[in-house]
Design a protein around this motif. Structure first.
Motif, PDB file in Angstrom:
ATOM      1  N   VAL A  49       0.840  -1.198   0.000  1.00 43.64           N
ATOM      2  CA  VAL A  49       0.000   0.000   0.000  1.00 43.64           C
ATOM      3  C   VAL A  49       0.876   1.250   0.000  1.00 43.64           C
ATOM      4  CG1 VAL A  49      -1.919  -1.111   1.216  1.00 43.64           C
ATOM      5  CG2 VAL A  49      -0.165   0.057   2.521  1.00 43.64           C
ATOM      6  N   SER A  50       0.279   2.344  -0.432  1.00 46.25           N
ATOM      7  CA  SER A  50       0.931   3.649  -0.339  1.00 46.25           C
ATOM      8  C   SER A  50       0.155   4.476   0.667  1.00 46.25           C
ATOM      9  CB  SER A  50       0.918   4.351  -1.702  1.00 46.25           C
ATOM     10  OG  SER A  50       1.678   3.622  -2.626  1.00 46.25           O
ATOM     11  N   VAL A  51       0.875   5.106   1.580  1.00 46.00           N
ATOM     12  CA  VAL A  51       0.244   5.957   2.587  1.00 46.00           C
ATOM     13  C   VAL A  51       0.953   7.305   2.625  1.00 46.00           C
ATOM     14  CG1 VAL A  51      -0.561   4.035   4.018  1.00 46.00           C
ATOM     15  CG2 VAL A  51       1.660   5.044   4.462  1.00 46.00           C
ATOM     16  N   ASP A  52       0.266   8.279   3.164  1.00 45.34           N
ATOM     17  CA  ASP A  52       0.824   9.612   3.327  1.00 45.34           C
ATOM     18  C   ASP A  52       2.135   9.533   4.116  1.00 45.34           C
ATOM     19  OD1 ASP A  52       0.278  12.671   3.342  1.00 45.34           O
ATOM     20  OD2 ASP A  52       0.722  12.167   5.441  1.00 45.34           O
ATOM     21  N   ASP A  53       3.131  10.280   3.698  1.00 42.80           N
ATOM     22  CA  ASP A  53       4.446  10.248   4.338  1.00 42.80           C
ATOM     23  C   ASP A  53       4.394  10.542   5.829  1.00 42.80           C
ATOM     24  OD1 ASP A  53       5.704   9.609   1.967  1.00 42.80           O
ATOM     25  OD2 ASP A  53       6.285  11.676   1.508  1.00 42.80           O
ATOM     26  N   GLU A  54       3.605  11.533   6.213  1.00 46.61           N
ATOM     27  CA  GLU A  54       3.520  11.899   7.629  1.00 46.61           C
ATOM     28  C   GLU A  54       2.864  10.792   8.452  1.00 46.61           C
ATOM     29  OE1 GLU A  54       4.909  14.485   9.292  1.00 46.61           O
ATOM     30  OE2 GLU A  54       5.876  14.848   7.371  1.00 46.61           O
ATOM     31  N   VAL A  55       1.848  10.138   7.886  1.00 46.41           N
ATOM     32  CA  VAL A  55       1.180   9.032   8.579  1.00 46.41           C
ATOM     33  C   VAL A  55       2.168   7.882   8.768  1.00 46.41           C
ATOM     34  CG1 VAL A  55      -0.653   7.289   8.414  1.00 46.41           C
ATOM     35  CG2 VAL A  55      -1.117   9.657   7.760  1.00 46.41           C
ATOM     36  N   GLU A  56       2.907   7.568   7.723  1.00 48.59           N
ATOM     37  CA  GLU A  56       3.897   6.488   7.812  1.00 48.59           C
ATOM     38  C   GLU A  56       4.957   6.800   8.867  1.00 48.59           C
ATOM     39  OE1 GLU A  56       7.464   4.276   5.349  1.00 48.59           O
ATOM     40  OE2 GLU A  56       6.485   6.024   4.461  1.00 48.59           O
ATOM     41  N   LYS A  57       5.458   8.018   8.862  1.00 44.73           N
ATOM     42  CA  LYS A  57       6.504   8.410   9.804  1.00 44.73           C
ATOM     43  C   LYS A  57       6.018   8.283  11.239  1.00 44.73           C
ATOM     44  CE  LYS A  57       9.437  12.311  11.067  1.00 44.73           C
ATOM     45  NZ  LYS A  57       9.733  13.728  10.872  1.00 44.73           N
ATOM     46  N   LYS A  58       4.835   8.816  11.515  1.00 44.33           N
ATOM     47  CA  LYS A  58       4.292   8.762  12.868  1.00 44.33           C
ATOM     48  C   LYS A  58       4.003   7.325  13.288  1.00 44.33           C
ATOM     49  CE  LYS A  58       2.866  10.704  16.624  1.00 44.33           C
ATOM     50  NZ  LYS A  58       3.792  11.401  17.514  1.00 44.33           N
ATOM     51  N   PHE A  59       3.440   6.521  12.362  1.00 50.54           N
ATOM     52  CA  PHE A  59       3.132   5.132  12.663  1.00 50.54           C
ATOM     53  C   PHE A  59       4.409   4.374  13.025  1.00 50.54           C
ATOM     54  CE2 PHE A  59       1.983   0.721  11.572  1.00 50.54           C
ATOM     55  CZ  PHE A  59       0.820   0.594  12.308  1.00 50.54           C
ATOM     56  N   ARG A  60       5.448   4.533  12.211  1.00 46.82           N
ATOM     57  CA  ARG A  60       6.716   3.844  12.475  1.00 46.82           C
ATOM     58  C   ARG A  60       7.317   4.277  13.813  1.00 46.82           C
ATOM     59  NH1 ARG A  60       9.161   0.973   8.305  1.00 46.82           N
ATOM     60  NH2 ARG A  60       8.176   1.176   6.284  1.00 46.82           N
ATOM     61  N   GLU A  61       7.225   5.566  14.136  1.00 48.62           N
ATOM     62  CA  GLU A  61       7.739   6.057  15.420  1.00 48.62           C
ATOM     63  C   GLU A  61       7.006   5.391  16.580  1.00 48.62           C
ATOM     64  OE1 GLU A  61       7.255  10.293  15.386  1.00 48.62           O
ATOM     65  OE2 GLU A  61       8.854  10.610  13.925  1.00 48.62           O
ATOM     66  N   LEU A  62       5.685   5.318  16.481  1.00 44.58           N
ATOM     67  CA  LEU A  62       4.901   4.724  17.557  1.00 44.58           C
ATOM     68  C   LEU A  62       5.118   3.219  17.666  1.00 44.58           C
ATOM     69  CD1 LEU A  62       1.618   6.763  17.140  1.00 44.58           C
ATOM     70  CD2 LEU A  62       3.305   6.966  18.965  1.00 44.58           C
ATOM     71  N   VAL A  63       5.269   2.555  16.532  1.00 50.48           N
ATOM     72  CA  VAL A  63       5.556   1.115  16.548  1.00 50.48           C
ATOM     73  C   VAL A  63       6.883   0.864  17.260  1.00 50.48           C
ATOM     74  CG1 VAL A  63       6.130  -0.889  15.122  1.00 50.48           C
ATOM     75  CG2 VAL A  63       4.181   0.546  14.520  1.00 50.48           C
ATOM     76  N   GLU A  64       7.886   1.630  16.923  1.00 51.84           N
ATOM     77  CA  GLU A  64       9.192   1.455  17.561  1.00 51.84           C
ATOM     78  C   GLU A  64       9.126   1.771  19.056  1.00 51.84           C
ATOM     79  OE1 GLU A  64      13.794   3.021  17.295  1.00 51.84           O
ATOM     80  OE2 GLU A  64      12.541   3.115  15.497  1.00 51.84           O
ATOM     81  N   ARG A  65       8.360   2.778  19.414  1.00 55.56           N
ATOM     82  CA  ARG A  65       8.213   3.140  20.827  1.00 55.56           C
ATOM     83  C   ARG A  65       7.546   1.997  21.606  1.00 55.56           C
ATOM     84  NH1 ARG A  65       4.755   8.358  22.080  1.00 55.56           N
ATOM     85  NH2 ARG A  65       6.026   9.088  20.344  1.00 55.56           N
ATOM     86  N   LYS A  66       6.537   1.372  21.002  1.00 51.63           N
ATOM     87  CA  LYS A  66       5.798   0.315  21.690  1.00 51.63           C
ATOM     88  C   LYS A  66       6.536  -1.026  21.677  1.00 51.63           C
ATOM     89  CE  LYS A  66       1.389  -2.046  22.022  1.00 51.63           C
ATOM     90  NZ  LYS A  66      -0.006  -2.089  21.647  1.00 51.63           N
ATOM     91  N   TYR A  67       7.078  -1.418  20.521  1.00 54.19           N
ATOM     92  CA  TYR A  67       7.665  -2.752  20.364  1.00 54.19           C
ATOM     93  C   TYR A  67       9.185  -2.769  20.296  1.00 54.19           C
ATOM     94  CZ  TYR A  67       2.889  -4.131  19.167  1.00 54.19           C
ATOM     95  OH  TYR A  67       1.535  -4.353  19.192  1.00 54.19           O
TER      96      TYR A  67
END
Length: 51
Positions: free
Chosen positions: A6-24
């Motif tokens: 899938v393609s997602v908005d750059d800002e959404v991807e960046k924030k999602f990856r940051e939160l994933v790394e913070r959690k896991y």
């Protein structure tokens, strides 16, 4: 196990990856776990709206 590209908005991807790394942390497969969790929540939300 399915694969979705899938393609997602750059800002959404960046924030999602940051939160994933913070959690896991930087564990292998963390992004997939988080995406699966997000998809399950979205499915539950849409199904409840249909009722």
């Amino acid at each position: 196990m399915g694969v979705i590209n899938v393609s997602v908005d750059d800002e959404v991807e960046k924030k999602f990856r940051e939160l994933v790394e913070r959690k896991y942390g930087k564990i292998r497969g963390a992004l997939g776990v988080a995406v699966t969790e997000a998809m399950k929540l979205w499915i539950k939300k849409v199904e409840s709206e249909e009722k």
